[in-house]
Write a protein that holds these residues in place. Structure first.
Motif, mmCIF file in Angstrom:
data_model
loop_
_atom_site.group_PDB
_atom_site.id
_atom_site.type_symbol
_atom_site.label_atom_id
_atom_site.label_comp_id
_atom_site.label_asym_id
_atom_site.label_seq_id
_atom_site.Cartn_x
_atom_site.Cartn_y
_atom_site.Cartn_z
ATOM 1 N N UNK A 18 0.841 -1.195 0.000
ATOM 2 C CA UNK A 18 0.000 0.000 0.000
ATOM 3 C C UNK A 18 0.878 1.246 0.000
ATOM 4 N N UNK A 19 0.227 2.347 -0.367
ATOM 5 C CA UNK A 19 0.912 3.648 -0.391
ATOM 6 C C UNK A 19 0.206 4.593 0.566
ATOM 7 N N UNK A 20 0.979 5.234 1.414
ATOM 8 C CA UNK A 20 0.441 6.253 2.320
ATOM 9 C C UNK A 20 1.055 7.577 1.869
ATOM 10 N N UNK A 21 0.261 8.372 1.162
ATOM 11 C CA UNK A 21 0.763 9.629 0.609
ATOM 12 C C UNK A 21 0.300 10.809 1.435
ATOM 13 N N UNK A 22 1.111 11.844 1.437
ATOM 14 C CA UNK A 22 0.729 13.065 2.137
ATOM 15 C C UNK A 22 1.772 14.135 1.913
ATOM 16 N N UNK A 98 -3.585 0.211 -3.718
ATOM 17 C CA UNK A 98 -4.206 0.541 -2.435
ATOM 18 C C UNK A 98 -3.562 1.782 -1.836
ATOM 19 N N UNK A 99 -4.407 2.775 -1.532
ATOM 20 C CA UNK A 99 -3.939 3.995 -0.879
ATOM 21 C C UNK A 99 -4.452 4.008 0.554
ATOM 22 N N UNK A 100 -3.621 4.433 1.464
ATOM 23 C CA UNK A 100 -3.998 4.547 2.871
ATOM 24 C C UNK A 100 -4.162 6.014 3.216
ATOM 25 N N UNK A 101 -5.189 6.313 3.984
ATOM 26 C CA UNK A 101 -5.317 7.653 4.561
ATOM 27 C C UNK A 101 -5.721 7.483 6.021
ATOM 28 N N UNK A 102 -5.338 8.454 6.829
ATOM 29 C CA UNK A 102 -5.760 8.443 8.224
ATOM 30 C C UNK A 102 -7.041 9.236 8.362
ATOM 31 N N UNK A 103 -7.945 8.751 9.191
ATOM 32 C CA UNK A 103 -9.177 9.507 9.494
ATOM 33 C C UNK A 103 -9.122 9.830 10.977
ATOM 34 N N UNK A 104 -8.869 11.086 11.288
ATOM 35 C CA UNK A 104 -8.682 11.442 12.702
ATOM 36 C C UNK A 104 -10.001 11.720 13.387
ATOM 37 N N UNK A 111 -13.187 16.207 3.456
ATOM 38 C CA UNK A 111 -11.978 16.327 2.629
ATOM 39 C C UNK A 111 -11.538 14.950 2.122
ATOM 40 N N UNK A 112 -11.534 13.966 3.007
ATOM 41 C CA UNK A 112 -11.082 12.627 2.620
ATOM 42 C C UNK A 112 -12.056 11.975 1.634
ATOM 43 N N UNK A 113 -13.335 12.191 1.850
ATOM 44 C CA UNK A 113 -14.383 11.663 0.978
ATOM 45 C C UNK A 113 -14.194 12.215 -0.442
ATOM 46 N N UNK A 114 -13.987 13.532 -0.511
ATOM 47 C CA UNK A 114 -13.794 14.197 -1.800
ATOM 48 C C UNK A 114 -12.536 13.654 -2.494
ATOM 49 N N UNK A 115 -11.469 13.512 -1.729
ATOM 50 C CA UNK A 115 -10.210 13.057 -2.323
ATOM 51 C C UNK A 115 -10.330 11.601 -2.783
ATOM 52 N N UNK A 116 -10.929 10.755 -1.948
ATOM 53 C CA UNK A 116 -11.052 9.336 -2.305
ATOM 54 C C UNK A 116 -11.913 9.164 -3.553
ATOM 55 N N UNK A 117 -13.020 9.911 -3.625
ATOM 56 C CA UNK A 117 -13.902 9.747 -4.788
ATOM 57 C C UNK A 117 -13.297 10.363 -6.045
ATOM 58 N N UNK A 118 -12.528 11.445 -5.881
ATOM 59 C CA UNK A 118 -11.822 12.018 -7.036
ATOM 60 C C UNK A 118 -10.812 11.008 -7.556
ATOM 61 N N UNK A 132 -7.813 4.567 11.465
ATOM 62 C CA UNK A 132 -7.963 5.574 12.511
ATOM 63 C C UNK A 132 -6.737 5.584 13.408
ATOM 64 N N UNK A 133 -6.088 6.748 13.533
ATOM 65 C CA UNK A 133 -4.946 6.800 14.439
ATOM 66 C C UNK A 133 -5.400 6.672 15.892
ATOM 67 N N UNK A 134 -4.479 6.340 16.749
ATOM 68 C CA UNK A 134 -4.718 6.316 18.185
ATOM 69 C C UNK A 134 -5.393 7.628 18.605
#
Ligand code: COA
Length: 174
Positions: A18-22, A98-104, A111-118, A132-134
């Protein structure tokens, strides 16, 4: 897989990488927490630092990468690199889907919804997964950390030691 074809036939495509981009300007304990979780789930994780995002940056890409590398050195299946252009294209060119994003918090959702669907529209074969981070880090953000450091506060409560040191170097001593 294996030429069997058809969207419904994905046998043998177990997710290994997977890729975790930021932007990681700079990487925080929250990002490290997400990377640790992803590294636990996937065989291999690439942390991809955006070279030139449409944001005002504090750290140049080489330093954002170096700080991410140092902060994630304890994870032997994680590699840090940079990327430019469209993330979906870049991921596909590397054979990663597979892309990973954190949902805090709930506030991240829009923002994440928009980015994922784009990304899905641009690259339908790429899937975004959320971790989800700690909860101890759910309020931490890079901009908050930059502000604390610029006002002489103790950034080490929110970022790895090497990042706190880099913030002090760049923004001056306390
Ligand atoms: N812990 C701490 N902070 C977190 C976090 C976590 N787990 N998850 C997100 N954040 C915060 C960051 O601290 C940062 O805060 P700030 O804006 O207050 O400084 C913010 O959320 C987002 O930063 P980051 O996590 O570094 O990622 P990003 O949203 O800047 O990354 C890209 C966006 C680079 C992945 C995205 O813009 C991209 O893919 N660009 C390439 C172009 C492209 O493909 N565009 C089409 C798709 S939209």
């Amino acid at each position: 897989a294996g030429g069997a074809g058809g969207r419904g036939r994905r046998r043998g495509r177990a997710v290994k990488e997977a890729i975790y981009a930021g932007t990681f300007d700079p990487v925080t304990c929250g990002h490290v927490d997400v990377a640790e979780r992803a590294a636990h789930v996937f065989g291999r994780l690439t942390v991809a630092v955006a070279e030139d995002p449409a944001k005002t940056l504090l750290f140049p890409v080489e330093e954002r990468m170096a700080l991410a590398r140092e902060s994630l050195a304890h994870l032997d299946n994680v590699e840090v690199t940079s990327f430019s252009g469209l993330l979906g294209d870049w991921a596909r060119a590397r054979g990663v889907h597979t892309l990973i994003r954190g949902l805090r918090a709930f506030s991240d959702f829009e923002y994440e919804f928009q980015m994922a669907l784009t990304n899905r529209k641009l690259a339908p074969d790429i899937e975004t997964l959320f971790l989800m981070p700690n909860e101890d880090f759910s309020y931490v953000s890079s901009s908050m950390v930059r502000e604390i450091a610029s006002l002489g506060g103790e950034a080490e409560k929110f970022v790895p030691a090497a990042v706190a040191e880099a913030l002090r170097r760049r923004l001056g001593p306390r």
